[in-house]
Design an enzyme around this catalytic site. Sequence first.
Site, short mmCIF file in Angstrom:
data_model
loop_
_atom_site.label_atom_id
_atom_site.label_comp_id
_atom_site.label_asym_id
_atom_site.label_seq_id
_atom_site.Cartn_x
_atom_site.Cartn_y
_atom_site.Cartn_z
N GLY A 214 0.85 -1.19 0.00
CA GLY A 214 0.00 0.00 0.00
C GLY A 214 0.88 1.24 0.00
N GLY B 6 -6.01 0.83 9.75
CA GLY B 6 -5.21 -0.01 10.64
C GLY B 6 -5.97 -1.27 10.98
N THR C 50 6.34 -6.51 2.39
CA THR C 50 7.48 -6.17 1.53
C THR C 50 8.79 -6.62 2.17
OG1 THR C 50 6.26 -4.26 0.75
CG2 THR C 50 8.65 -4.22 0.41
N GLN D 191 -6.38 8.94 3.90
CA GLN D 191 -5.30 8.90 4.90
C GLN D 191 -3.94 8.56 4.30
OE1 GLN D 191 -7.12 6.98 8.78
NE2 GLN D 191 -8.35 6.44 7.02
N ARG D 192 -3.96 7.95 3.13
CA ARG D 192 -2.70 7.58 2.49
C ARG D 192 -2.33 8.57 1.39
NH1 ARG D 192 -3.43 1.39 1.56
NH2 ARG D 192 -3.13 1.95 -0.61
N ILE E 104 1.66 3.89 6.65
CA ILE E 104 0.88 4.78 7.52
C ILE E 104 0.56 4.09 8.85
CG2 ILE E 104 -0.16 6.02 5.59
CD1 ILE E 104 -2.81 4.49 6.32
N ASP E 105 0.73 2.76 8.89
CA ASP E 105 0.36 2.01 10.11
C ASP E 105 1.42 2.10 11.21
OD1 ASP E 105 -1.99 1.19 8.91
OD2 ASP E 105 -1.10 -0.64 8.09
N ASN F 264 5.39 -4.34 6.06
CA ASN F 264 5.66 -5.68 6.60
C ASN F 264 5.82 -6.78 5.57
OD1 ASN F 264 5.89 -5.88 9.50
ND2 ASN F 264 4.01 -4.69 9.48
N ARG G 126 0.38 -4.83 -4.41
CA ARG G 126 0.56 -5.81 -3.33
C ARG G 126 0.91 -7.15 -3.97
NH1 ARG G 126 -0.85 -3.70 1.53
NH2 ARG G 126 -2.48 -2.11 1.59
O1 F6P Z 1 -1.04 -1.03 4.96
C1 F6P Z 1 -1.59 0.24 4.99
C2 F6P Z 1 -3.08 0.23 4.87
O2 F6P Z 1 -3.44 1.52 4.49
C3 F6P Z 1 -3.86 -0.20 6.11
O3 F6P Z 1 -3.92 0.74 7.12
C4 F6P Z 1 -5.20 -0.49 5.50
O4 F6P Z 1 -5.94 -1.33 6.33
C5 F6P Z 1 -4.83 -1.14 4.20
O5 F6P Z 1 -3.55 -0.64 3.86
C6 F6P Z 1 -5.76 -0.88 3.05
O6 F6P Z 1 -5.32 -1.64 1.97
P1 F6P Z 1 -5.78 -1.46 0.46
O7 F6P Z 1 -5.20 -0.19 -0.06
O8 F6P Z 1 -5.24 -2.65 -0.23
O9 F6P Z 1 -7.28 -1.38 0.46
#
Ligand code: F6P
Length: 365
Positions: free
Chosen positions: A19, A187, A122, A291-292, A143-144, A120, A82
């Site tokens: 992510g 998270g 990765t 948030q990302r 971000i976690d 993690n 991923r």
């Molecule tokens: O690993 C970071 C993260 O943003 C987590 O906090 C969240 O639960 C997950 O990735 C969301 O994943 P995706 O972008 O695959 O929906």
Amino acid sequence: MVAEAEEKMKRIGMLTSGGDCQALNAAMRGVVKTLVNSRQKVEIYGFLDGYRGLIYGNYRMLTGNDFSGILTKGGTILGSSRTPFKTIQDPDENGLDKVAAMIKNYQKLKLDCLVILGGNGTHKTANLLREKGLNVVTLPKTIDNDLWGTDMTFGFQSAVNVATEAIDCIHTTAASHGRVFIVEVMGHKVGFLTLNAGIAGGADIILIPEIPYDINKVIKKIEDREKNGSRFTIIAVAEGAISKQDAKLTKKEYKKKLLNNPYPSVSYEIAAQIQEKTGREIRVTVPGHTQRGGSPCPYDRVFASRLGAEAGEMILNGEYGFMVGYKNREIVKVPLEDVAGKLKMVDPSSTIVKEAKLMGISFGD
Ligand code: F6P
């Protein structure tokens, strides 16, 4: 030293996996600026979309100029994907051995090392590649903030900012309407983001995976606030928050429960329970991937640049097999075999949780 550095070309592969988060570009820029500034001759192979690029040989040749002007840009100029560690050693749909393919491409391009930015999952694959003999340097992104071996990951502080702003916005409307509001923070496994954004946004209740909650205690906190004259309550809930009851289930049983769960996420389940038991009006807000996204905050720009510069120096010195981390306010080199497969979680007995509780924040425990 410089003359020596000038002599031999370094061929560096770079990829961003998992992510995305803010400051990935800032970190890569830090690495490349350091190498270019040392007058080391470098060839940079940017693998596209994470490990996928390394597996299938999709890359772009990059120069120092490609890393110019990206300090403030969110996302990643290389793209990400991923590639679960669980299946990395299984052949792909065409029977390709993915690990062998990565090694082959590394060797074919005569790379001196790989710079891998990730969280993690990765890191497990990065460590596997190290075990297979590749030179690897990693940088901790997520971000976690759940990577073992570092007190901080880049992306975390920026995400705290975004989640806090979401809670701030909810505060005003919750106050106007006298409502109970749930803000669901990212998270699934760890609650660092929810804990920090919750405290920063003045949440009254914080529910995180590491501290299973009792819904009756959550309701009691809402009722106590009302008795004391508060018209509204803000609950910050991590995606992976879990009730005390559910925490007793085996992993398999809990997965089964989630499959049959009529609610899109735990926040909606909590909202329904509060509504049913108290008749109160509840609203759920999910800031989700915002948030990302967006620009990295100044902290992350500085932090990611520092980690990148240290990684650049390690490459110049030929030091491989480490994640560049941050411990007790110092940049440190953490052996990859120590990082891989471990999760850093919120310690329920840590001082930050104690301090939150001292201020009256409920964790529903
Ligand atoms: O690993 C970071 C993260 O943003 C987590 O906090 C969240 O639960 C997950 O990735 C969301 O994943 P995706 O972008 O695959 O929906």
